[in-house]
Design a protein around this motif. Structure first.
Motif, PDB file in Angstrom:
ATOM      1  N   ALA A 260       0.866  -1.182   0.000  1.00 28.79           N
ATOM      2  CA  ALA A 260       0.000   0.000   0.000  1.00 28.79           C
ATOM      3  C   ALA A 260       0.902   1.231   0.000  1.00 28.79           C
ATOM      4  O   ALA A 260       1.958   1.224   0.641  1.00 28.79           O
ATOM      5  CB  ALA A 260      -0.881  -0.007   1.227  1.00 28.79           C
ATOM      6  N   PRO A 261       0.528   2.287  -0.717  1.00 26.51           N
ATOM      7  CA  PRO A 261       1.352   3.498  -0.669  1.00 26.51           C
ATOM      8  C   PRO A 261       1.305   4.105   0.734  1.00 26.51           C
ATOM      9  O   PRO A 261       0.343   3.883   1.465  1.00 26.51           O
ATOM     10  CB  PRO A 261       0.682   4.442  -1.681  1.00 26.51           C
ATOM     11  CG  PRO A 261      -0.524   3.752  -2.198  1.00 26.51           C
ATOM     12  CD  PRO A 261      -0.661   2.415  -1.544  1.00 26.51           C
ATOM     13  N   PRO A 262       2.358   4.889   1.105  1.00 23.12           N
ATOM     14  CA  PRO A 262       2.314   5.525   2.429  1.00 23.12           C
ATOM     15  C   PRO A 262       1.151   6.519   2.490  1.00 23.12           C
ATOM     16  O   PRO A 262       0.763   7.067   1.465  1.00 23.12           O
ATOM     17  CB  PRO A 262       3.645   6.281   2.516  1.00 23.12           C
ATOM     18  CG  PRO A 262       4.418   5.949   1.300  1.00 23.12           C
ATOM     19  CD  PRO A 262       3.543   5.236   0.339  1.00 23.12           C
ATOM     20  N   ARG A 263       0.621   6.725   3.693  1.00 20.24           N
ATOM     21  CA  ARG A 263      -0.434   7.729   3.843  1.00 20.24           C
ATOM     22  C   ARG A 263       0.172   9.132   3.762  1.00 20.24           C
ATOM     23  O   ARG A 263       1.327   9.321   4.130  1.00 20.24           O
ATOM     24  CB  ARG A 263      -1.134   7.555   5.191  1.00 20.24           C
ATOM     25  CG  ARG A 263      -2.433   6.775   5.059  1.00 20.24           C
ATOM     26  CD  ARG A 263      -2.862   6.198   6.372  1.00 20.24           C
ATOM     27  NE  ARG A 263      -2.116   4.976   6.652  1.00 20.24           N
ATOM     28  CZ  ARG A 263      -2.420   3.783   6.134  1.00 20.24           C
ATOM     29  NH1 ARG A 263      -3.459   3.637   5.352  1.00 20.24           N
ATOM     30  NH2 ARG A 263      -1.696   2.725   6.410  1.00 20.24           N
ATOM     31  N   GLY A 264      -0.600  10.060   3.250  1.00 18.75           N
ATOM     32  CA  GLY A 264      -0.137  11.442   3.152  1.00 18.75           C
ATOM     33  C   GLY A 264       0.715  11.637   1.909  1.00 18.75           C
ATOM     34  O   GLY A 264       0.818  10.746   1.064  1.00 18.75           O
ATOM     35  N   PRO A 265       1.339  12.821   1.788  1.00 19.63           N
ATOM     36  CA  PRO A 265       2.145  13.124   0.586  1.00 19.63           C
ATOM     37  C   PRO A 265       3.328  12.161   0.478  1.00 19.63           C
ATOM     38  O   PRO A 265       3.916  11.799   1.505  1.00 19.63           O
ATOM     39  CB  PRO A 265       2.637  14.558   0.822  1.00 19.63           C
ATOM     40  CG  PRO A 265       1.979  15.034   2.072  1.00 19.63           C
ATOM     41  CD  PRO A 265       1.341  13.886   2.782  1.00 19.63           C
ATOM     42  N   LEU A 266       3.625  11.764  -0.759  1.00 24.82           N
ATOM     43  CA  LEU A 266       4.705  10.792  -0.977  1.00 24.82           C
ATOM     44  C   LEU A 266       6.059  11.464  -0.793  1.00 24.82           C
ATOM     45  O   LEU A 266       6.355  12.470  -1.433  1.00 24.82           O
ATOM     46  CB  LEU A 266       4.595  10.212  -2.399  1.00 24.82           C
ATOM     47  CG  LEU A 266       5.655   9.192  -2.775  1.00 24.82           C
ATOM     48  CD1 LEU A 266       5.469   7.892  -1.991  1.00 24.82           C
ATOM     49  CD2 LEU A 266       5.617   8.897  -4.277  1.00 24.82           C
ATOM     50  N   GLY A 272      15.363   6.612  -3.301  1.00 27.04           N
ATOM     51  CA  GLY A 272      14.164   6.728  -4.140  1.00 27.04           C
ATOM     52  C   GLY A 272      13.032   5.808  -3.725  1.00 27.04           C
ATOM     53  O   GLY A 272      12.117   5.544  -4.507  1.00 27.04           O
ATOM     54  N   GLN A 273      13.069   5.318  -2.471  1.00 26.66           N
ATOM     55  CA  GLN A 273      12.000   4.447  -1.998  1.00 26.66           C
ATOM     56  C   GLN A 273      10.989   5.242  -1.174  1.00 26.66           C
ATOM     57  O   GLN A 273      11.385   6.154  -0.436  1.00 26.66           O
ATOM     58  CB  GLN A 273      12.564   3.340  -1.102  1.00 26.66           C
ATOM     59  CG  GLN A 273      13.730   2.586  -1.710  1.00 26.66           C
ATOM     60  CD  GLN A 273      14.201   1.478  -0.781  1.00 26.66           C
ATOM     61  OE1 GLN A 273      13.825   0.338  -0.947  1.00 26.66           O
ATOM     62  NE2 GLN A 273      15.005   1.818   0.195  1.00 26.66           N
ATOM     63  N   PRO A 274       9.706   4.882  -1.242  1.00 24.92           N
ATOM     64  CA  PRO A 274       8.715   5.582  -0.422  1.00 24.92           C
ATOM     65  C   PRO A 274       9.057   5.477   1.060  1.00 24.92           C
ATOM     66  O   PRO A 274       9.522   4.432   1.522  1.00 24.92           O
ATOM     67  CB  PRO A 274       7.409   4.823  -0.703  1.00 24.92           C
ATOM     68  CG  PRO A 274       7.664   4.000  -1.910  1.00 24.92           C
ATOM     69  CD  PRO A 274       9.138   3.803  -2.032  1.00 24.92           C
ATOM     70  N   VAL A 275       8.839   6.564   1.770  1.00 23.61           N
ATOM     71  CA  VAL A 275       9.117   6.564   3.209  1.00 23.61           C
ATOM     72  C   VAL A 275       7.802   6.332   3.960  1.00 23.61           C
ATOM     73  O   VAL A 275       6.814   7.028   3.740  1.00 23.61           O
ATOM     74  CB  VAL A 275       9.721   7.919   3.649  1.00 23.61           C
ATOM     75  CG1 VAL A 275       9.941   7.951   5.158  1.00 23.61           C
ATOM     76  CG2 VAL A 275      11.040   8.167   2.914  1.00 23.61           C
ATOM     77  N   TYR A 276       7.824   5.325   4.825  1.00 21.84           N
ATOM     78  CA  TYR A 276       6.655   5.035   5.660  1.00 21.84           C
ATOM     79  C   TYR A 276       6.920   5.560   7.057  1.00 21.84           C
ATOM     80  O   TYR A 276       8.062   5.556   7.517  1.00 21.84           O
ATOM     81  CB  TYR A 276       6.396   3.527   5.698  1.00 21.84           C
ATOM     82  CG  TYR A 276       5.940   2.968   4.359  1.00 21.84           C
ATOM     83  CD1 TYR A 276       4.582   2.837   4.080  1.00 21.84           C
ATOM     84  CD2 TYR A 276       6.856   2.603   3.379  1.00 21.84           C
ATOM     85  CE1 TYR A 276       4.149   2.333   2.852  1.00 21.84           C
ATOM     86  CE2 TYR A 276       6.449   2.108   2.148  1.00 21.84           C
ATOM     87  CZ  TYR A 276       5.089   1.974   1.891  1.00 21.84           C
ATOM     88  OH  TYR A 276       4.672   1.494   0.682  1.00 21.84           O
ATOM     89  N   GLY A 277       5.876   6.011   7.719  1.00 30.27           N
ATOM     90  CA  GLY A 277       6.073   6.567   9.058  1.00 30.27           C
ATOM     91  C   GLY A 277       5.037   6.040  10.036  1.00 30.27           C
ATOM     92  O   GLY A 277       4.366   5.039   9.780  1.00 30.27           O
ATOM     93  N   GLU A 278       4.924   6.782  11.133  1.00 31.89           N
ATOM     94  CA  GLU A 278       4.015   6.355  12.200  1.00 31.89           C
ATOM     95  C   GLU A 278       2.580   6.210  11.736  1.00 31.89           C
ATOM     96  O   GLU A 278       1.849   5.332  12.179  1.00 31.89           O
ATOM     97  CB  GLU A 278       4.051   7.388  13.335  1.00 31.89           C
ATOM     98  CG  GLU A 278       5.007   7.023  14.441  1.00 31.89           C
ATOM     99  CD  GLU A 278       5.068   8.103  15.497  1.00 31.89           C
ATOM    100  OE1 GLU A 278       4.058   8.791  15.709  1.00 31.89           O
ATOM    101  OE2 GLU A 278       6.162   8.259  16.078  1.00 31.89           O
ATOM    102  N   ARG A 279       2.186   7.096  10.806  1.00 33.62           N
ATOM    103  CA  ARG A 279       0.791   7.060  10.335  1.00 33.62           C
ATOM    104  C   ARG A 279       0.472   5.762   9.603  1.00 33.62           C
ATOM    105  O   ARG A 279      -0.687   5.437   9.386  1.00 33.62           O
ATOM    106  CB  ARG A 279       0.528   8.234   9.384  1.00 33.62           C
ATOM    107  CG  ARG A 279       0.544   9.567  10.068  1.00 33.62           C
ATOM    108  CD  ARG A 279       0.502  10.692   9.067  1.00 33.62           C
ATOM    109  NE  ARG A 279      -0.793  10.785   8.383  1.00 33.62           N
ATOM    110  CZ  ARG A 279      -1.024  11.571   7.349  1.00 33.62           C
ATOM    111  NH1 ARG A 279      -0.062  12.320   6.860  1.00 33.62           N
ATOM    112  NH2 ARG A 279      -2.215  11.608   6.794  1.00 33.62           N
ATOM    113  N   ASP A 280       1.527   5.057   9.183  1.00 33.69           N
ATOM    114  CA  ASP A 280       1.291   3.809   8.443  1.00 33.69           C
ATOM    115  C   ASP A 280       1.230   2.599   9.368  1.00 33.69           C
ATOM    116  O   ASP A 280       1.021   1.482   8.912  1.00 33.69           O
ATOM    117  CB  ASP A 280       2.400   3.616   7.394  1.00 33.69           C
ATOM    118  CG  ASP A 280       2.406   4.764   6.401  1.00 33.69           C
ATOM    119  OD1 ASP A 280       1.381   4.938   5.739  1.00 33.69           O
ATOM    120  OD2 ASP A 280       3.406   5.494   6.333  1.00 33.69           O
ATOM    121  N   GLU A 281       1.444   2.846  10.653  1.00 33.65           N
ATOM    122  CA  GLU A 281       1.382   1.707  11.582  1.00 33.65           C
ATOM    123  C   GLU A 281      -0.064   1.367  11.913  1.00 33.65           C
ATOM    124  O   GLU A 281      -0.895   2.249  12.088  1.00 33.65           O
ATOM    125  CB  GLU A 281       2.156   2.036  12.863  1.00 33.65           C
ATOM    126  CG  GLU A 281       3.637   1.786  12.666  1.00 33.65           C
ATOM    127  CD  GLU A 281       4.471   2.324  13.796  1.00 33.65           C
ATOM    128  OE1 GLU A 281       3.946   2.411  14.918  1.00 33.65           O
ATOM    129  OE2 GLU A 281       5.636   2.679  13.528  1.00 33.65           O
TER     130      GLU A 281
END
Ligand SMILES: Cc1cc2nc3c(=O)[nH]c(=O)nc-3n(C[C@H](O)[C@H](O)[C@H](O)COP(=O)(O)O)c2cc1C
Ligand code: SF4
Length: 480
Positions: A260-266, A272-281
């Motif tokens: 799934a893409p990360p939530r919020g702005p990419l 060059g990899q998508p960054v996932y954060g707390e919102r994706d937990e």
């Protein structure tokens, strides 16, 4: 082989609730989680899941390669419309296999008006895969499909249900329509699916079993587990899907395949990899509050991760990568051996590629020499779109439904209103994943399609596994 389920086994449309497994073997396309892997997993106490993605082409290519073990023909022999199975054999079975360098015959790519061939072969393909995975045991077998690939969904579900599939697992999209479809098919009724059409009105496809001379008898209604990456989506599906869901796979961004893409702005990291954060937990207490069983997926292939999952209230784990490189998986033996050797040496990397998949979802890519992960291999491949599973439907100026894919030849994509800016870096996953499973097409000029491997971020853990390990070893270790 076990008996096919009928109305007398189960009351109409009541969901079949299988005994809950602790370990689900993730569905892995194309044909990585084939009937052999799924059956082995079932025989050793897990939930084995076959992939239904591209299953029509897999069936035709196995037949053209001579079906050496006779399994495909054995399963086709019990398909409830023998004339359809016979017609498929007459058209595609090649007892001697193909001549060296000969291309596979393939189906015309389906469209909104012409999809009968693809549906017939998908019905047969899904039936064969589930029938073979169910041989010799009574445990449930699962089917995995990607929600975004809508054109083949109805026949894949119905073919699998005819063979008695126990569980359906779907991610890569929001599979809101699926529970109602399973209810309808289970009751012997036709079912419809709304296909998204960019830039206009959607398209409704209907599969009526009677149109394929198939019995309209009630069938077992499989359990349905959507794959989610957030408790919010799980809640929406639990409350507002077209019918009941029986559980969830909660998949994190380290899992193999599409993410799934990360939530919020990419935002992208320095590689060059998508960054996932707390919102994706995922909020596990919120998952528990839904009151349905769930399994955690993504880097969970250790006994410790299973214990942690159980302690967090999950029913267990779904594991992909470890099973993908086990000896029973459908991955080509040479690719598997290459990856296992390099994993021992610690020389492999996994890149979460935001562009590779035409779906637009991030896709995990193993940086394996000789595959499309290498810029020179990618640059040398001439673009061709001849399988078409990842095309999106769009409304043409005249209001008709057209089909396009950002990995197809750029001029063709542009001529269909697609933006050239969407094409760089896109990879033809249909052909590459067929190649991974040993069904590479030979294209014009004798060029064989290269592969492209996916795996979870936890690929490095393969160094702890002796090459040649089997699915039973994985289950033994995980169950502790
Ligand atoms: C080779 C490979 C192919 C996969 N293909 C699919 C797929 O077609 N559909 C799907 O829902 N998940 C797919 N997955 C994800 C797995 O089903 C599973 O959820 C995931 O691998 C779990 O994470 P892990 O790889 O860290 O064990 C794939 C994973 C791998 C490794
Ligand atoms: S271009 Fe390739 S990936 Fe896209 S739909 Fe066609 S065959 Fe599939």
């Amino acid at each position: 082989m076990t008996d096919q389920p009928t109305a007398t086994d189960q009351p109409e449309t009541r969901p079949h609730v299988p005994e809950l497994p602790r370990v689900i073997q993730g569905g892995m396309g194309i044909a990585v989680s084939d009937w052999r892997l799924a059956r082995t997993v079932c025989l050793h106490g897990g939930l084995g899941v076959v992939s239904g993605t591209g299953i029509d082409t897999v069936l035709l290519r196995r037949l053209q390669d001579g079906d050496p073990g006779g399994e495909v023909r054995r399963a086709l022999a019990v398909f409830p419309n023998p004339a359809l199975a016979q017609a498929c054999l007459e058209r595609y079975f090649r007892p001697e296999g193909r001549a060296p360098g000969e291309a596979y015959a393939r189906l015309p790519m389906p469209t909104a008006e012409r999809y009968r061939d693809a549906w017939e072969m998908t019905l047969l393909g899904a039936f064969v895969e589930v029938t073979l995975a169910r041989e010799g045991h009574d445990r449930p077998v699962g089917l995995n499909l990607l929600t975004k690939l809508q054109l083949h969904t109805l026949p894949a579900l119905y073919g699998a249900m005819l063979a008695g599939v126990g569980t359906v697992i779907m991610g890569a999209g929001i599979p809101r329509d699926i529970p109602g479809i399973l209810d309808s098919f289970a009751a012997g009724r036709p079912a419809s699916l709304r296909v998204d059409v960019r830039g206009g009105e959607g398209l409704t496809l209907t599969l009526d079993p009677a149109d394929f001379d198939l019995r309209p008898d009630p069938l077992v209604r499989p359990a349905f587990y959507p794959i989610v990456s957030s408790h919010v989506l799980a809640g929406v599906l639990a409350r507002k899907a077209s019918g009941p869901v029986q559980g969830f796979i909660v998949e994190g961004p380290t899992a193999g395949g599409h993410n799934a893409p990360p939530r919020g702005p990419l935002t992208l990291d320095d590689r060059g990899q998508p960054v996932y954060g707390e919102r994706d937990e995922v909020d596990l207490p919120a998952m528990r509050a839904l009151g349905l069983p769930f399994w955690l997926a993504g880097g969970c292939g250790t006994p410790g991760a299973l214990r942690d999952a159980l302690a967090a209230g999950a029913a267990g784990i779904q594991v992909g990568t470890l099973f993908a490189f086990a000896q029973e998986s459908g991955l080509r033996a040479d690719l598997k051996a290459d990856v296992l050797t390099r994993a021992q040496a610690g020389s492999l990397d996994v890149f979460t590629d935001p562009l590779a998949s035409p779906t637009g979802f991030p896709f995990k890519v193993v940086t394996l020499p000789g595959t499309l992960s290498q810029p020179e291999v990618y640059a040398a491949r001439e673009r061709v779109c001849d399988l078409g599973y990842l095309r999106e439907a769009y409304r043409t100026d005249s209001g008709r439904v057209g089909w396009r894919c950002p990995a197809e030849p750029v001029a063709a994509y542009e001529s269909k209103g697609g933006a050239a800016a969407d094409t760089p870096g896109r990879k033809c996953l249909c052909n590459a994943l067929m190649a991974d499973a040993g069904y590479a097409q030979v294209q014009r000029g004798g060029r064989t399609e290269p592969g492209l491997l996916t795996s979870g971020d936890g690929l490095g853990a393969l160094r702890d596994w002796t090459p040649g390990y089997g699915a039973a070893d994985v289950l033994r270790v995980l169950h502790g």
